[in-house]
Design an enzyme around this catalytic site. Structure first.
Site, short mmCIF file in Angstrom:
data_model
loop_
_atom_site.label_atom_id
_atom_site.label_comp_id
_atom_site.label_asym_id
_atom_site.label_seq_id
_atom_site.Cartn_x
_atom_site.Cartn_y
_atom_site.Cartn_z
N GLY A 55 -21.89 55.03 -24.15
CA GLY A 55 -22.13 53.71 -23.57
C GLY A 55 -21.55 52.52 -24.33
O GLY A 55 -21.23 51.51 -23.72
N GLU A 109 -24.89 49.60 -30.03
CA GLU A 109 -25.44 50.28 -28.85
C GLU A 109 -25.22 49.41 -27.62
O GLU A 109 -25.13 48.19 -27.70
CB GLU A 109 -26.94 50.55 -29.09
N ASP A 110 -25.13 50.06 -26.46
CA ASP A 110 -24.94 49.30 -25.22
C ASP A 110 -26.24 48.67 -24.75
O ASP A 110 -26.29 47.50 -24.38
CB ASP A 110 -24.33 50.18 -24.11
N ASP A 113 -33.67 50.33 -24.22
CA ASP A 113 -34.64 50.34 -23.14
C ASP A 113 -36.02 50.58 -23.78
O ASP A 113 -36.66 49.63 -24.22
CB ASP A 113 -34.20 51.47 -22.19
N PHE A 162 -32.15 48.50 -13.34
CA PHE A 162 -31.05 49.35 -13.79
C PHE A 162 -29.71 48.62 -13.69
O PHE A 162 -29.42 47.98 -12.70
CB PHE A 162 -31.01 50.63 -12.95
N ARG A 175 -18.66 53.22 -15.72
CA ARG A 175 -18.47 52.72 -17.09
C ARG A 175 -17.25 51.81 -17.21
O ARG A 175 -17.15 50.98 -18.10
CB ARG A 175 -18.26 53.89 -18.06
P1 IMP Z 1 -34.02 54.28 -24.67
O1 IMP Z 1 -34.06 55.46 -25.59
O2 IMP Z 1 -35.13 54.30 -23.67
O3 IMP Z 1 -33.92 52.96 -25.38
O4 IMP Z 1 -32.77 54.49 -23.76
C1 IMP Z 1 -31.53 54.08 -24.11
C2 IMP Z 1 -30.49 54.79 -23.28
O5 IMP Z 1 -30.87 54.90 -21.90
C3 IMP Z 1 -29.24 53.99 -23.31
O6 IMP Z 1 -28.41 54.39 -24.38
C4 IMP Z 1 -28.63 54.28 -21.96
O7 IMP Z 1 -27.83 55.42 -22.05
C5 IMP Z 1 -29.78 54.56 -21.06
N1 IMP Z 1 -30.14 53.39 -20.22
C6 IMP Z 1 -31.28 52.66 -20.27
N2 IMP Z 1 -31.30 51.69 -19.35
C7 IMP Z 1 -30.12 51.80 -18.68
C8 IMP Z 1 -29.54 51.05 -17.60
O8 IMP Z 1 -30.10 50.09 -17.03
N3 IMP Z 1 -28.31 51.46 -17.19
C9 IMP Z 1 -27.64 52.50 -17.76
N4 IMP Z 1 -28.15 53.22 -18.78
C10 IMP Z 1 -29.39 52.87 -19.24
MG MG Z 2 -26.30 54.66 -24.59
#
Ligand code: IMP
Ligand code: MG
Length: 186
Positions: A55, A109-110, A113, A162, A175
């Protein structure tokens, strides 16, 4: 601050409709500002940037174009446990070749969440004795954050919806989009 441009432009990725949420020009401006902050703060620290694939590839690339201090970049990825769907399952960090002991690390990081992924990445690096670790994330969904993380450079705080584009994917697609799009409706 950064005003979010809205337009009627919408796009279909796989089976879902998305609409423009953050324009390329707003993203570029914000990314450059973060890079300038890093230039000041890390002037003589030779930081090692660590991009988290897939990402972060666009964010990392654009960020590095404005970084003008001595620095290095490496990339890692997290193993994914798809099918097993035990959310929060321990993922592993893959692909690190560099010695990070004694280094100033900036994790790229992109999106953050829940923060579970980033918490695991930080733990992995902490065990390897770096001098410091900071986090640069383009996007943050504050309402979803469960982990107590110190986030040093945040591009945009966004609502729970999302998003796709600028490195972020929906089911592996989207992407390549220049702008960031938000899921339509709901
Ligand atoms: P976390 O571990 O819940 O913080 O999730 C992070 C990962 O979930 C990111 O690196 C993304 O790959 C994916 N992710 C979370 N939200 C989105 C979104 O809105 N669009 C695309 N990918 C997301
Ligand atoms: Mg990611």
């Amino acid at each position: 601050m950064h005003e979010i441009s809205r337009s009627l432009e919408s796009i279909k990725v796989r089976d879902k409709e998305f609409e423009v949420y953050l324009k390329d020009s707003d993203i570029q401006q914000r990314v450059a500002t973060i890079a300038e902050e890093i230039n000041k703060e890390y002037k003589s620290k030779n930081p090692l940037f660590i991009g988290i694939l897939n990402g972060s590839f666009m964010f990392a690339s654009d960020l590095m174009k404005t970084v003008n201090i001595p620095s290095e970049i490496a990339f890692i990825r997290m193993s994914s446990y798809k099918g097993m769907s035990s959310s929060g399952a321990a993922k592993q960090v893959l692909g690190l070749q560099e010695n990070v002991f004694g280094r100033h690390l900036i994790l790229i990081e992109d999106i953050i969440d829940t923060g579970i992924t980033m918490a695991q990445v930080i733990n992995f690096f902490q065990e390897r004795g770096p001098k410091s670790i900071k986090v640069a994330t383009l996007l943050l969904k504050p309402e979803k954050l469960e982990k107590n993380l110190k986030l040093d450079f945040v591009g945009f705080e966004i609502p729970e919806k999302f998003v796709v584009g600028y490195g972020l994917d929906y089911d592996g697609h989207g992407r390549n989009l220049k702008d960031i799009y938000q899921l339509k409706g709901e």
